[in-house]
Design a protein around this motif. Structure first.
Motif, PDB file in Angstrom:
ATOM      1  N   ILE A   1      32.363  12.961  -4.309  1.00 29.67           N
ATOM      2  CA  ILE A   1      31.342  12.892  -5.142  1.00 29.67           C
ATOM      3  C   ILE A   1      30.954  14.793  -5.300  1.00 29.67           C
ATOM      4  O   ILE A   1      30.475  15.019  -4.353  1.00 29.67           O
ATOM      5  N   ALA A   2      31.025  15.501  -6.446  1.00 27.52           N
ATOM      6  CA  ALA A   2      30.742  16.604  -6.493  1.00 27.52           C
ATOM      7  C   ALA A   2      29.398  16.854  -7.079  1.00 27.52           C
ATOM      8  O   ALA A   2      29.225  15.957  -8.213  1.00 27.52           O
ATOM      9  N   GLN A   3      28.505  17.669  -6.959  1.00 26.89           N
ATOM     10  CA  GLN A   3      27.145  17.795  -7.713  1.00 26.89           C
ATOM     11  C   GLN A   3      27.585  18.956  -8.572  1.00 26.89           C
ATOM     12  O   GLN A   3      28.252  20.076  -8.152  1.00 26.89           O
ATOM     13  N   GLN A   4      27.278  18.810  -9.841  1.00 20.48           N
ATOM     14  CA  GLN A   4      27.422  19.608 -10.997  1.00 20.48           C
ATOM     15  C   GLN A   4      26.207  20.534 -11.197  1.00 20.48           C
ATOM     16  O   GLN A   4      25.343  19.782 -11.543  1.00 20.48           O
TER      17      GLN A   4
ATOM     18  N   ASP B   1      31.298  25.190 -14.571  1.00 21.66           N
ATOM     19  CA  ASP B   1      32.695  25.405 -14.203  1.00 21.66           C
ATOM     20  C   ASP B   1      32.929  24.471 -13.155  1.00 21.66           C
ATOM     21  O   ASP B   1      34.286  24.254 -12.838  1.00 21.66           O
ATOM     22  N   THR B   2      32.202  23.818 -12.569  1.00 21.68           N
ATOM     23  CA  THR B   2      32.559  22.817 -11.383  1.00 21.68           C
ATOM     24  C   THR B   2      32.997  21.522 -11.722  1.00 21.68           C
ATOM     25  O   THR B   2      33.638  20.774 -11.196  1.00 21.68           O
ATOM     26  N   ALA B   3      32.218  21.026 -12.789  1.00 22.99           N
ATOM     27  CA  ALA B   3      32.574  19.397 -13.172  1.00 22.99           C
ATOM     28  C   ALA B   3      33.741  19.262 -13.330  1.00 22.99           C
ATOM     29  O   ALA B   3      34.193  18.322 -13.252  1.00 22.99           O
ATOM     30  N   LEU B   4      34.300  19.849 -14.542  1.00 24.30           N
ATOM     31  CA  LEU B   4      35.725  19.632 -15.119  1.00 24.30           C
ATOM     32  C   LEU B   4      36.713  19.550 -14.088  1.00 24.30           C
ATOM     33  O   LEU B   4      37.563  18.883 -14.116  1.00 24.30           O
ATOM     34  N   ARG B   5      36.848  20.496 -13.311  1.00 23.98           N
ATOM     35  CA  ARG B   5      37.595  20.941 -12.160  1.00 23.98           C
ATOM     36  C   ARG B   5      37.611  19.526 -11.218  1.00 23.98           C
ATOM     37  O   ARG B   5      38.755  19.038 -10.720  1.00 23.98           O
ATOM     38  N   ALA B   6      36.395  19.202 -10.889  1.00 22.97           N
ATOM     39  CA  ALA B   6      36.267  18.258  -9.746  1.00 22.97           C
ATOM     40  C   ALA B   6      37.214  16.963 -10.368  1.00 22.97           C
ATOM     41  O   ALA B   6      37.616  15.992  -9.703  1.00 22.97           O
ATOM     42  N   VAL B   7      36.551  16.609 -11.629  1.00 23.90           N
ATOM     43  CA  VAL B   7      37.103  15.399 -12.364  1.00 23.90           C
ATOM     44  C   VAL B   7      38.503  15.398 -12.478  1.00 23.90           C
ATOM     45  O   VAL B   7      39.064  14.139 -12.438  1.00 23.90           O
ATOM     46  N   ARG B   8      39.110  16.504 -12.928  1.00 21.06           N
ATOM     47  CA  ARG B   8      40.567  16.554 -12.890  1.00 21.06           C
ATOM     48  C   ARG B   8      41.296  16.346 -11.829  1.00 21.06           C
ATOM     49  O   ARG B   8      42.261  15.803 -11.763  1.00 21.06           O
TER      50      ARG B   8
ATOM     51  N   TRP C   1      19.078  14.716 -24.070  1.00 24.12           N
ATOM     52  CA  TRP C   1      20.482  15.090 -24.104  1.00 24.12           C
ATOM     53  C   TRP C   1      21.044  13.774 -23.527  1.00 24.12           C
ATOM     54  O   TRP C   1      20.553  12.977 -22.982  1.00 24.12           O
ATOM     55  N   ASP C   2      22.389  14.058 -23.618  1.00 22.97           N
ATOM     56  CA  ASP C   2      23.135  12.709 -22.997  1.00 22.97           C
ATOM     57  C   ASP C   2      24.361  13.185 -22.132  1.00 22.97           C
ATOM     58  O   ASP C   2      25.009  13.935 -22.313  1.00 22.97           O
ATOM     59  N   PRO C   3      23.906  12.439 -20.985  1.00 22.07           N
ATOM     60  CA  PRO C   3      24.907  13.098 -19.752  1.00 22.07           C
ATOM     61  C   PRO C   3      26.565  12.686 -19.910  1.00 22.07           C
ATOM     62  O   PRO C   3      27.149  13.497 -19.593  1.00 22.07           O
ATOM     63  N   ALA C   4      26.691  11.688 -20.777  1.00 19.00           N
ATOM     64  CA  ALA C   4      28.029  11.483 -21.104  1.00 19.00           C
ATOM     65  C   ALA C   4      28.717  12.159 -21.902  1.00 19.00           C
ATOM     66  O   ALA C   4      29.978  12.244 -21.974  1.00 19.00           O
ATOM     67  N   THR C   5      28.074  13.051 -22.601  1.00 20.51           N
ATOM     68  CA  THR C   5      28.678  13.917 -23.638  1.00 20.51           C
ATOM     69  C   THR C   5      28.368  15.505 -23.416  1.00 20.51           C
ATOM     70  O   THR C   5      28.558  16.413 -24.095  1.00 20.51           O
ATOM     71  N   PHE C   6      27.714  15.687 -22.234  1.00 22.60           N
ATOM     72  CA  PHE C   6      27.010  17.030 -22.117  1.00 22.60           C
ATOM     73  C   PHE C   6      28.301  17.957 -21.751  1.00 22.60           C
ATOM     74  O   PHE C   6      28.019  19.140 -22.160  1.00 22.60           O
ATOM     75  N   PHE C   7      29.195  17.752 -20.866  1.00 23.91           N
ATOM     76  CA  PHE C   7      30.404  18.620 -20.413  1.00 23.91           C
ATOM     77  C   PHE C   7      31.681  17.990 -21.181  1.00 23.91           C
ATOM     78  O   PHE C   7      31.972  16.988 -20.687  1.00 23.91           O
ATOM     79  N   PRO C   8      32.236  18.615 -22.318  1.00 21.74           N
ATOM     80  CA  PRO C   8      33.392  18.370 -22.712  1.00 21.74           C
ATOM     81  C   PRO C   8      34.571  18.049 -21.510  1.00 21.74           C
ATOM     82  O   PRO C   8      34.666  18.779 -20.436  1.00 21.74           O
ATOM     83  N   GLY C   9      35.243  16.931 -21.588  1.00 22.84           N
ATOM     84  CA  GLY C   9      36.070  16.563 -20.377  1.00 22.84           C
ATOM     85  C   GLY C   9      35.621  15.638 -19.696  1.00 22.84           C
ATOM     86  O   GLY C   9      36.393  15.020 -18.815  1.00 22.84           O
ATOM     87  N   VAL C  10      34.197  15.415 -19.484  1.00 23.61           N
ATOM     88  CA  VAL C  10      33.660  14.750 -18.298  1.00 23.61           C
ATOM     89  C   VAL C  10      33.150  13.414 -19.039  1.00 23.61           C
ATOM     90  O   VAL C  10      32.172  13.583 -19.818  1.00 23.61           O
TER      91      VAL C  10
ATOM     92  N   LYS D   1      36.748  23.878  -6.007  1.00 24.64           N
ATOM     93  CA  LYS D   1      37.943  24.803  -5.845  1.00 24.64           C
ATOM     94  C   LYS D   1      38.646  24.375  -4.568  1.00 24.64           C
ATOM     95  O   LYS D   1      39.788  24.962  -4.189  1.00 24.64           O
ATOM     96  N   ALA D   2      38.029  23.508  -3.822  1.00 21.91           N
ATOM     97  CA  ALA D   2      38.788  22.739  -2.776  1.00 21.91           C
ATOM     98  C   ALA D   2      39.665  21.718  -3.341  1.00 21.91           C
ATOM     99  O   ALA D   2      39.576  21.097  -4.388  1.00 21.91           O
ATOM    100  N   ARG D   3      40.702  21.084  -2.397  1.00 20.51           N
ATOM    101  CA  ARG D   3      41.454  20.202  -2.786  1.00 20.51           C
ATOM    102  C   ARG D   3      40.558  18.783  -2.803  1.00 20.51           C
ATOM    103  O   ARG D   3      40.164  18.456  -1.355  1.00 20.51           O
ATOM    104  N   LEU D   4      40.310  18.023  -3.372  1.00 23.47           N
ATOM    105  CA  LEU D   4      39.289  16.841  -3.409  1.00 23.47           C
ATOM    106  C   LEU D   4      40.287  15.432  -3.367  1.00 23.47           C
ATOM    107  O   LEU D   4      41.321  15.437  -3.845  1.00 23.47           O
TER     108      LEU D   4
END
Length: 152
Positions: A12-15, A19-26, A67-76, A4-7
């Motif tokens: 490095i954000a902990q997911q 809802d946190t992962a994609l916003r941080a990656v963007r 599970w596959d970390p590389a495909t777990f969250f769409p957009g990450v 939610k902050a400006r990064l």
């Protein structure tokens, strides 16, 4: 919540919530993945497991492994991921015996997820290899969860 902050790109954000992962990656940040329904070691294995919590669901051994970390969250993508974490919140654990019961064999499963390429991982192979550790764990007095998903 950090997303939610400006990064900065060095963040490095902990997911642990989706809802946190994609916003941080963007924003250019990297992600340390710890999706609770896969990696939280303090979760019960099943509804009848005596130890553990249940707020993230039940986390059996195959759930931690398959599970596959590389495909777990769409957009990450894999480029955005710096690692995988297996949190063990200990406020409900009274001793090391309880901690070991929750961690073993899930922790070795998560280690393989984090350190091995997806194409080199196979549940059937893992469940055979992890079963081979049971005699050593018993000899060392390690209180492990004998998952019914493994032929111990």
């Amino acid at each position: 919540e950090i997303a939610k902050a400006r990064l900065h790109p060095t963040t490095i954000a902990q997911q642990w919530r989706s809802d946190t992962a994609l916003r941080a990656v963007r924003q250019g940040a990297k992600i340390l993945l710890s999706p609770a329904p896969r990696t939280y070691i303090d979760m019960k294995y099943t509804p009848s497991t005596e130890l553990g919590l249940r707020w993230a669901g039940f986390v059996e051994l195959q759930t931690s492994y398959d599970w596959d970390p590389a495909t777990f969250f769409p957009g990450v993508t894999e480029r955005s991921i710096v690692g995988v974490e297996g949190p063990l919140w200990s406020e409900t654990i009274q001793n090391i015996t309880g901690a070991l019961y929750l961690a073993v064999p899930r922790l070795p499963a998560l280690a393989e997820v984090a350190w091995s390429a997806q194409g080199r991982r196979d549940w059937e192979s893992f469940r055979t290899r992890i079963a081979a550790h049971a005699p050593r764990w018993r000899l060392l007095g390690i209180n492990y969860y004998p998952s019914p998903q493994v032929a111990w």
